[in-house]
Design an enzyme around this catalytic site. Structure first.
Site, PDB file in Angstrom:
ATOM      1  N   ASP A 149       1.147 -10.166   3.525  1.00  0.00           N
ATOM      2  CA  ASP A 149       0.175  -9.777   4.815  1.00  0.00           C
ATOM      3  C   ASP A 149      -1.724  -9.583   4.284  1.00  0.00           C
ATOM      4  O   ASP A 149      -2.046  -9.836   4.871  1.00  0.00           O
ATOM      5  CB  ASP A 149      -0.129  -8.161   5.177  1.00  0.00           C
ATOM      6  CG  ASP A 149       0.668  -7.817   5.559  1.00  0.00           C
ATOM      7  OD1 ASP A 149       1.581  -8.768   6.856  1.00  0.00           O
ATOM      8  OD2 ASP A 149       1.636  -6.508   5.898  1.00  0.00           O
ATOM      9  N   ASP A 190       0.496  -1.016   0.209  1.00  0.00           N
ATOM     10  CA  ASP A 190       0.472   0.059  -0.586  1.00  0.00           C
ATOM     11  C   ASP A 190       1.163   1.239  -0.087  1.00  0.00           C
ATOM     12  O   ASP A 190       0.819   2.135  -0.928  1.00  0.00           O
ATOM     13  CB  ASP A 190      -0.939   0.171   1.376  1.00  0.00           C
ATOM     14  CG  ASP A 190      -0.182  -0.110   2.460  1.00  0.00           C
ATOM     15  OD1 ASP A 190       0.865  -0.512   2.239  1.00  0.00           O
ATOM     16  OD2 ASP A 190      -0.551  -0.013   2.942  1.00  0.00           O
ATOM     17  N   GLY A 191       1.857   1.511   0.685  1.00  0.00           N
ATOM     18  CA  GLY A 191       2.935   2.458   1.318  1.00  0.00           C
ATOM     19  C   GLY A 191       3.165   2.627  -0.462  1.00  0.00           C
ATOM     20  O   GLY A 191       3.107   3.951  -1.145  1.00  0.00           O
TER      21      GLY A 191
HETATM   22  O1  F6P Z   1       3.821  -5.880   5.718  1.00  0.00           O
HETATM   23  C1  F6P Z   1       4.737  -6.918   5.894  1.00  0.00           C
HETATM   24  C2  F6P Z   1       5.524  -7.032   7.009  1.00  0.00           C
HETATM   25  O2  F6P Z   1       5.408  -8.029   6.941  1.00  0.00           O
HETATM   26  C3  F6P Z   1       4.390  -7.286   8.618  1.00  0.00           C
HETATM   27  O3  F6P Z   1       3.642  -8.190   8.442  1.00  0.00           O
HETATM   28  C4  F6P Z   1       5.550  -5.787   9.166  1.00  0.00           C
HETATM   29  O4  F6P Z   1       4.381  -5.972  10.708  1.00  0.00           O
HETATM   30  C5  F6P Z   1       6.074  -6.230   8.456  1.00  0.00           C
HETATM   31  O5  F6P Z   1       6.417  -5.788   7.154  1.00  0.00           O
HETATM   32  C6  F6P Z   1       7.781  -5.800   9.319  1.00  0.00           C
HETATM   33  O6  F6P Z   1       8.614  -4.849   8.329  1.00  0.00           O
HETATM   34  P1  F6P Z   1       9.647  -4.504   9.138  1.00  0.00           P
HETATM   35  O7  F6P Z   1      10.712  -5.155   7.178  1.00  0.00           O
HETATM   36  O8  F6P Z   1       9.868  -3.163   8.735  1.00  0.00           O
HETATM   37  O9  F6P Z   1      10.442  -5.290   9.972  1.00  0.00           O
END
Ligand code: F6P
Length: 364
Positions: free
Chosen positions: A142, A118-119
Site C-alpha cells: 500500500d 503499520d500494525g
Molecule cells: O495492506 C495490504 C493489503 O493487501 C491491503 O491493500 C488490503 O486491504 C488488505 O491487505 C487485505 O488483506 P487480507 O490479507 O486480509 O485480504
C-alpha cells in the site's frame, strides 16, 4: 553464538523473502550470529511446541526471486491480542506479550527483526517499550508508511495493476465499454494513482479525493461524445463519494481486527448508471494478484537494502528503530515516529498534478 530472530507479520508482500535472505547473508559474514525465523509472525514463539526455523545460507539460497514469505505470516491476533475460545464458543483476547518476551530470553534470542506494516510496527514499538531489543522493517504493497519514501512490494503491485489496465484497454476498446478496475491500498490511493498514470486510465478515484459521481459521468460522456467510446476507471478500494462512506465490512475471522475493504467497483458501477450513463460497464477486482508472485527488480533491491541495514542496526544496537528509505539513503528512524501518521497521497502533490495534466479525472 548470538541469535537474531526474524518475524514477518501482516499481509504478505513481494520482497519479504529478499529481506530474509539479505539479513541471513549479512549475518553470516559476522560468524558469531545465528538467524532463526518465527513461523507465522510471532505465533511461532507463542505456540507450544515452539515453531522456529534456523535460517542459514542454504535455507535462503535463491529465495529473493520468490513471492510470499518462507516463514509464513498472519494478520490476525498477535502477542497483545491472542484469541482464546470461551466455553460458550465466543472468543476473548489476552495479552501474552510478557510471556513471549520470557520465551525469547529462554530461546537465547538477543535481537528481533520484525518485518511488517503499520500494525506490525505498532507491535514492535509496544514490545520495545517492554524492553525487547527489536528493529522494524517496513513492508506493504500500500506504500502507506510515512517514514519511508517507498516500501518494497509497492512497485510490484503497481506493475501488476498497470499490466491489468493494459489488458483491460484492449477489451474495453473492442466492446466500447467502461471497465472499472478496483485495486488495493487500504486508505491510500498510491497503487490506483500510479497504475492510472502508467496504464492510461481516464478516471482515477482515490480515498484522498472523494468523488462527485456527476463529475465521473461527465468525463465518461466526453469519451462517448460520438455515440461510441470506451473508458478505464481505476478505483482504489478505499475510495468514497463526497459525503459517502467507504465500501468495507467487519471481518468475521477470529483475531482479524482490520476493516475488510472491498466492493467499491460494484457500488460505483451502480452509481454511474443511476447518474444517467447508458453505456455498458463491467468490473474487475484485482485483489490478491497484486500481492502474489515474484517481486520486480526494484523491490528485490530495496528489500535487500532493508535487510542488510536491519542486521547492521542490530550490530549497532539501534533498537526501537525502523529501517527507512530516504532517497538516496537507507536510514533508521524511531519506530514511534514511523507509526504516528500514514503516508497519504497529497491531492495538491506533483503526481496528482501530472495525472490531471494528461486528462485523468479524479471525479472532483
Ligand atoms: O495492506 C495490504 C493489503 O493487501 C491491503 O491493500 C488490503 O486491504 C488488505 O491487505 C487485505 O488483506 P487480507 O490479507 O486480509 O485480504
Amino acid at each position: 553464538m548470538k541469535r537474531v530472530l526474524i518475524a514477518t507479520g501482516g499481509g504478505d508482500c513481494p520482497g519479504l523473502n529478499a529481506v530474509i535472505r539479505a539479513i541471513v547473508k549479512r549475518a553470516t559474514k559476522e560468524r558469531d550470529w545465528e538467524v532463526v525465523g518465527s513461523i507465522e509472525a510471532f505465533n511461532g514463539i507463542l505456540r507450544e511446541p515452539t515453531e522456529i526455523k534456523v535460517l542459514d545460507e542454504k535455507a535462503v539460497a535463491g529465495i529473493h526471486v520468490q513471492g510470499g514469505t518462507i516463514i509464513e505470516t498472519t494478520n490476525k491476533g498477535g502477542p497483545f491480542a491472542w484469541p482464546i475460545k470461551n466455553k460458550d464458543g465466543s472468543w476473548s483476547y489476552v495479552d501474552r506479550s510478557d510471556e513471549m518476551i520470557r520465551k525469547l530470553q529462554y530461546l537465547g534470542i538477543d535481537a528481533v527483526i520484525n518485518i511488517g506494516g503499520d500494525g506490525s510496527q505498532q507491535i514492535s514499538q509496544a514490545l520495545y517499550e517492554k524492553g525487547l531489543n527489536i528493529i522494524g522493517v517496513p513492508k506493504t504493497i500500500d506504500n502507506d508508511l510515512s517514514a519511508t519514501d517507498f516500501t518494497f512490494g509497492f512497485q510490484t503491485a503497481v506493475q501488476v495493476a498497470t499490466e491489468a489496465v493494459d489488458k483491460l484497454v484492449t477489451t474495453a476498446t473492442s466492446h466500447n465499454r467502461v471497465l472499472i478496475m478496483e485495486v488495493m491500498g487500504r486508505f491510500t490511493g498510491w497503487i490506483a494513482l500510479n497504475a492510472a498514470i502508467a496504464g492510461g486510465a481516464e478516471v482515477c478515484l482515490i480515498p484522498e479525493i472523494p468523488y462527485d459521481i456527476n463529475k465521473v459521468v461527465e468525463r465518461l460522456k466526453q469519451r462517448y461524445s460520438r455515440g461510441k467510446g470506451h473508458a478505464i476507471i481505476v478505483v482504489a478500494e478505499g475510495a468514497k463519494p463526497i459525503n459517502g462512506s467507504i465500501s468495507a465490512k467487519k471481518s468475521e475471522e477470529v483475531g482479524y481486527s482490520n476493516l475488510q475493504l472491498g466492493g467499491i467497483s460494484a457500488v460505483l458501477a451502480q452509481q454511474i448508471k443511476e447518474a444517467g450513463f447508458e453505456g455498458d460497464i463491467r468490473q474487475t477486482v484485482l485483489g490478491h494478484l497484486q500481492r502474489g508472485g515474484i517481486p520486480i527488480a526494484y523491490d528485490r533491491i530495496l528489500a535487500t537494502q532493508f535487510g542488510v541495514k536491519a542486521f547492521e542496526m542490530v550490530l549497532a544496537g539501534r533498537f526501537g528503530e525502523m529501517v527507512a528509505y530516504r532517497h538516496p539513503d537507507i536510514i533508521s528512524v524511531p519506530l514511534k515516529d514511523a507509526i504516528n501518521r500514514p503516508n497519504l497521497v497529497n491531492p495538491d502533490g506533483q503526481l496528482v498534478k501530472t495525472a490531471r495534466g494528461i486528462g485523468i479525472s479524479f471525479g472532483d
